[in-house]
Write a protein that holds these residues in place. Structure first.
Motif, PDB file in Angstrom:
ATOM      1  N   PRO A  18       0.863  -1.204  -0.036  1.00 55.03           N
ATOM      2  CA  PRO A  18      -0.013   0.054  -0.076  1.00 55.03           C
ATOM      3  C   PRO A  18       0.802   1.246  -0.121  1.00 55.03           C
ATOM      4  CG  PRO A  18      -0.740  -1.369   1.735  1.00 55.03           C
ATOM      5  CD  PRO A  18       0.434  -2.164   1.122  1.00 55.03           C
ATOM      6  N   THR A  19       2.100   1.204   0.425  1.00 54.03           N
ATOM      7  CA  THR A  19       2.973   2.342   0.457  1.00 54.03           C
ATOM      8  C   THR A  19       3.484   2.821  -0.802  1.00 54.03           C
ATOM      9  OG1 THR A  19       4.884   1.204   0.838  1.00 54.03           O
ATOM     10  CG2 THR A  19       3.609   1.885   2.915  1.00 54.03           C
ATOM     11  N   GLY A  20       3.258   1.752  -1.930  1.00 60.01           N
ATOM     12  CA  GLY A  20       3.953   1.751  -2.974  1.00 60.01           C
ATOM     13  C   GLY A  20       5.346   1.293  -3.024  1.00 60.01           C
ATOM     14  N   ALA A  21       6.018   0.655  -2.289  1.00 64.28           N
ATOM     15  CA  ALA A  21       7.323   0.451  -2.074  1.00 64.28           C
ATOM     16  C   ALA A  21       7.506  -0.878  -2.769  1.00 64.28           C
ATOM     17  CB  ALA A  21       7.794   0.135  -0.817  1.00 64.28           C
ATOM     18  N   PRO A  22       8.089  -1.107  -3.717  1.00 61.64           N
ATOM     19  CA  PRO A  22       8.356  -2.414  -4.477  1.00 61.64           C
ATOM     20  C   PRO A  22       8.978  -3.548  -3.788  1.00 61.64           C
ATOM     21  CG  PRO A  22      10.153  -0.816  -5.264  1.00 61.64           C
ATOM     22  CD  PRO A  22       9.279  -0.255  -4.378  1.00 61.64           C
ATOM     23  N   SER A  23       8.378  -4.847  -3.727  1.00 57.32           N
ATOM     24  CA  SER A  23       9.302  -5.910  -2.936  1.00 57.32           C
ATOM     25  C   SER A  23      10.458  -6.272  -3.547  1.00 57.32           C
ATOM     26  CB  SER A  23       8.444  -7.188  -2.899  1.00 57.32           C
ATOM     27  OG  SER A  23       8.312  -7.749  -4.039  1.00 57.32           O
ATOM     28  N   ALA A  24      11.482  -6.932  -2.722  1.00 56.56           N
ATOM     29  CA  ALA A  24      12.729  -7.285  -3.021  1.00 56.56           C
ATOM     30  C   ALA A  24      12.554  -7.957  -4.481  1.00 56.56           C
ATOM     31  CB  ALA A  24      13.543  -7.926  -1.978  1.00 56.56           C
ATOM     32  N   MET A  25      11.558  -8.953  -4.656  1.00 51.40           N
ATOM     33  CA  MET A  25      11.505  -9.915  -5.948  1.00 51.40           C
ATOM     34  C   MET A  25      10.947  -8.877  -6.770  1.00 51.40           C
ATOM     35  SD  MET A  25      10.390 -13.589  -4.428  1.00 51.40           S
ATOM     36  CE  MET A  25       9.912 -13.708  -6.241  1.00 51.40           C
ATOM     37  N   ALA A  26      10.271  -7.683  -6.695  1.00 53.39           N
ATOM     38  CA  ALA A  26       9.571  -7.136  -7.815  1.00 53.39           C
ATOM     39  C   ALA A  26      10.775  -6.159  -8.535  1.00 53.39           C
ATOM     40  CB  ALA A  26       8.625  -5.929  -7.164  1.00 53.39           C
ATOM     41  N   VAL A  27      11.982  -6.078  -7.989  1.00 56.00           N
ATOM     42  CA  VAL A  27      13.150  -5.327  -8.619  1.00 56.00           C
ATOM     43  C   VAL A  27      14.182  -6.023  -8.665  1.00 56.00           C
ATOM     44  CG1 VAL A  27      12.126  -3.252  -7.630  1.00 56.00           C
ATOM     45  CG2 VAL A  27      13.849  -4.482  -6.228  1.00 56.00           C
ATOM     46  N   SER A  28      14.142  -7.581  -8.427  1.00 55.01           N
ATOM     47  CA  SER A  28      15.463  -8.302  -8.359  1.00 55.01           C
ATOM     48  C   SER A  28      16.262  -8.297  -9.687  1.00 55.01           C
ATOM     49  CB  SER A  28      15.046  -9.624  -7.820  1.00 55.01           C
ATOM     50  OG  SER A  28      14.382 -10.389  -8.641  1.00 55.01           O
ATOM     51  N   PRO A  29      17.488  -8.253  -9.698  1.00 53.05           N
ATOM     52  CA  PRO A  29      18.051  -8.722 -11.102  1.00 53.05           C
ATOM     53  C   PRO A  29      17.845 -10.087 -11.324  1.00 53.05           C
ATOM     54  CG  PRO A  29      19.728  -8.702  -9.107  1.00 53.05           C
ATOM     55  CD  PRO A  29      18.283  -8.323  -8.658  1.00 53.05           C
ATOM     56  N   PRO A  30      18.193 -10.539 -12.713  1.00 54.83           N
ATOM     57  CA  PRO A  30      18.167 -11.825 -13.021  1.00 54.83           C
ATOM     58  C   PRO A  30      19.421 -12.775 -12.249  1.00 54.83           C
ATOM     59  CG  PRO A  30      19.132 -10.636 -14.616  1.00 54.83           C
ATOM     60  CD  PRO A  30      18.793  -9.472 -13.722  1.00 54.83           C
ATOM     61  N   HIS A  31      18.965 -14.102 -12.018  1.00 54.17           N
ATOM     62  CA  HIS A  31      19.919 -14.669 -11.231  1.00 54.17           C
ATOM     63  C   HIS A  31      21.168 -15.231 -12.045  1.00 54.17           C
ATOM     64  CE1 HIS A  31      18.913 -18.299 -13.581  1.00 54.17           C
ATOM     65  NE2 HIS A  31      17.715 -18.055 -13.313  1.00 54.17           N
ATOM     66  N   PRO A  32      22.370 -15.573 -11.429  1.00 55.12           N
ATOM     67  CA  PRO A  32      23.536 -15.365 -12.139  1.00 55.12           C
ATOM     68  C   PRO A  32      23.836 -16.524 -13.038  1.00 55.12           C
ATOM     69  CG  PRO A  32      24.113 -16.203 -10.018  1.00 55.12           C
ATOM     70  CD  PRO A  32      22.546 -15.529  -9.977  1.00 55.12           C
ATOM     71  N   TYR A  33      22.920 -17.590 -12.974  1.00 57.79           N
ATOM     72  CA  TYR A  33      22.895 -18.689 -13.942  1.00 57.79           C
ATOM     73  C   TYR A  33      22.463 -18.642 -15.075  1.00 57.79           C
ATOM     74  CZ  TYR A  33      23.176 -20.278  -8.864  1.00 57.79           C
ATOM     75  OH  TYR A  33      23.391 -20.354  -7.742  1.00 57.79           O
ATOM     76  N   LEU A  34      21.821 -17.581 -15.504  1.00 60.19           N
ATOM     77  CA  LEU A  34      21.415 -17.331 -16.800  1.00 60.19           C
ATOM     78  C   LEU A  34      22.638 -17.017 -17.850  1.00 60.19           C
ATOM     79  CD1 LEU A  34      18.237 -15.015 -16.896  1.00 60.19           C
ATOM     80  CD2 LEU A  34      18.345 -17.313 -17.496  1.00 60.19           C
ATOM     81  N   VAL A  35      23.199 -16.171 -17.268  1.00 60.15           N
ATOM     82  CA  VAL A  35      24.482 -15.549 -18.082  1.00 60.15           C
ATOM     83  C   VAL A  35      25.566 -16.716 -18.358  1.00 60.15           C
ATOM     84  CG1 VAL A  35      26.428 -13.865 -18.128  1.00 60.15           C
ATOM     85  CG2 VAL A  35      24.303 -13.381 -16.755  1.00 60.15           C
ATOM     86  N   ARG A  36      25.587 -17.431 -17.009  1.00 57.26           N
ATOM     87  CA  ARG A  36      26.733 -18.564 -17.291  1.00 57.26           C
ATOM     88  C   ARG A  36      26.108 -19.574 -18.243  1.00 57.26           C
ATOM     89  NH1 ARG A  36      27.241 -21.894 -12.123  1.00 57.26           N
ATOM     90  NH2 ARG A  36      25.949 -23.366 -12.960  1.00 57.26           N
ATOM     91  N   GLU A  37      24.667 -19.987 -18.174  1.00 58.13           N
ATOM     92  CA  GLU A  37      24.298 -21.323 -18.901  1.00 58.13           C
ATOM     93  C   GLU A  37      23.951 -20.746 -20.399  1.00 58.13           C
ATOM     94  OE1 GLU A  37      24.538 -24.471 -17.713  1.00 58.13           O
ATOM     95  OE2 GLU A  37      25.417 -23.691 -15.867  1.00 58.13           O
ATOM     96  N   LEU A  38      23.614 -19.550 -20.397  1.00 56.45           N
ATOM     97  CA  LEU A  38      22.652 -19.285 -21.635  1.00 56.45           C
ATOM     98  C   LEU A  38      23.534 -18.240 -22.595  1.00 56.45           C
ATOM     99  CD1 LEU A  38      18.999 -19.315 -20.364  1.00 56.45           C
ATOM    100  CD2 LEU A  38      20.323 -21.233 -21.119  1.00 56.45           C
ATOM    101  N   ASP A  39      24.423 -17.542 -22.028  1.00 59.75           N
ATOM    102  CA  ASP A  39      25.003 -16.537 -22.866  1.00 59.75           C
ATOM    103  C   ASP A  39      25.566 -16.838 -24.186  1.00 59.75           C
ATOM    104  OD1 ASP A  39      25.079 -13.966 -22.794  1.00 59.75           O
ATOM    105  OD2 ASP A  39      27.560 -13.737 -22.090  1.00 59.75           O
ATOM    106  N   ASP A  40      26.002 -18.089 -24.367  1.00 60.79           N
ATOM    107  CA  ASP A  40      26.422 -18.647 -25.597  1.00 60.79           C
ATOM    108  C   ASP A  40      25.398 -19.124 -26.606  1.00 60.79           C
ATOM    109  OD1 ASP A  40      28.926 -17.863 -24.930  1.00 60.79           O
ATOM    110  OD2 ASP A  40      29.602 -19.921 -24.195  1.00 60.79           O
ATOM    111  N   LEU A  41      24.082 -19.240 -26.296  1.00 56.75           N
ATOM    112  CA  LEU A  41      23.046 -19.881 -27.087  1.00 56.75           C
ATOM    113  C   LEU A  41      22.563 -18.615 -27.965  1.00 56.75           C
ATOM    114  CD1 LEU A  41      20.470 -21.806 -25.091  1.00 56.75           C
ATOM    115  CD2 LEU A  41      22.075 -22.616 -26.618  1.00 56.75           C
ATOM    116  N   GLU A  42      22.431 -19.264 -29.258  1.00 57.88           N
ATOM    117  CA  GLU A  42      21.588 -18.466 -30.540  1.00 57.88           C
ATOM    118  C   GLU A  42      20.174 -18.218 -30.027  1.00 57.88           C
ATOM    119  OE1 GLU A  42      21.797 -16.575 -33.618  1.00 57.88           O
ATOM    120  OE2 GLU A  42      23.565 -17.821 -32.771  1.00 57.88           O
TER     121      GLU A  42
END
Ligand SMILES: C[S@@+](CC[C@H](N)C(=O)[O-])C[C@H]1O[C@@H](n2cnc3c(N)ncnc32)[C@H](O)[C@@H]1O
Length: 210
Positions: A18-42
């Motif tokens: 109600p205060t308008g403050a976003p939750s931590a998950m609403a602003v969270s960055p992507p987890h680090p495994y995406l970059v590590r596992e998928l960066d080379d994929l077409e």
């Protein structure tokens, strides 16, 4: 943990403060495994199953993937769409409100990923379902929680959501899947109003042969 991870639970989880403050998950960055596992994929088509506020879907879209982000919670998708618009990738992401325990996509995807999603069904059965949506030659990336039992800190996920990497791999038919990654890494995250939370994760990446 006596509640079920049903619609009410996730709607409440994502309801805006109600205060308008976003939750931590609403602003969270992507987890680090995406970059590590998928960066080379077409890039191709991708599904983020249980995308929440869209951090991973947006990361994929920014790298040229055509992404479908699916989640049960309307407010999570509203937040995700706002983030997509703000980051200039709205034309590469489609948001679908769906209950993934019963939803059946009408296409298969070059990449299906799911991160920390734990719906109201057995976790490994959920992963079976998610894996069935990967196209031939496509990639499956599962990132989940590894429960370490009571007393392991504020960020501890519920036991029902916990899986072992070996248990996920055991359900991937070797005639159909090539497993590239199966591990249980730990990391720390500044969150939950405390200085650091230890996260124990499960990461499985596999490619579908046919
Ligand atoms: C812990 S959050 C993770 C969100 C996001 N993937 C991330 O890593 O930040 C789990 C997500 O799964 C979604 N979810 C839970 N059950 C679901 C279901 N049956 N169908 C679709 N999404 C579901 C929730 O609404 C929530 O957004």
């Amino acid at each position: 943990m006596t509640h079920s991870f049903d619609q009410d639970y996730w709607d409440q989880h994502w309801r805006p403060d109600p205060t308008g403050a976003p939750s931590a998950m609403a602003v969270s960055p992507p987890h680090p495994y995406l970059v590590r596992e998928l960066d080379d994929l077409e890039p191709g088509t991708a599904l983020d199953a249980g995308c929440g506020a869209g951090a991973e879907a947006l990361w994929l879209a920014a790298r040229g993937w055509q992404v479908t982000g699916a989640d049960l919670a309307h407010d999570a998708l509203v937040r995700a769409a706002e983030r997509a618009a703000a980051s200039g990738v709205a034309d590469r992401v489609r948001w679908v409100q769906a209950d993934l325990t019963t939803w059946e996509p009408d296409v298969s995807y070059d990449l299906v990923t799911t991160s920390y999603a734990h719906p109201a069904m057995p976790q490994l059965e959920f992963y079976d379902q998610v894996a069935s949506w990967v196209a031939a030659g496509g990639t499956l990336l599962i990132v989940g929680h590894l429960h370490h039992g009571p007393g392991h800190g504020a960020g501890e996920p519920p036991a029902a959501a916990s899986v072992r990497a070996d248990d996920i791999v055991a359900r991937l038919d070797p005639d159909r899947w090539v497993v590239a990654t199966a591990e249980e890494p730990s990391r720390t995250l500044a969150a939950h109003g405390v200085s650091e939370v230890a996260l124990h994760d499960v990461v499985v990446r596999a490619t579908r042969r046919h």
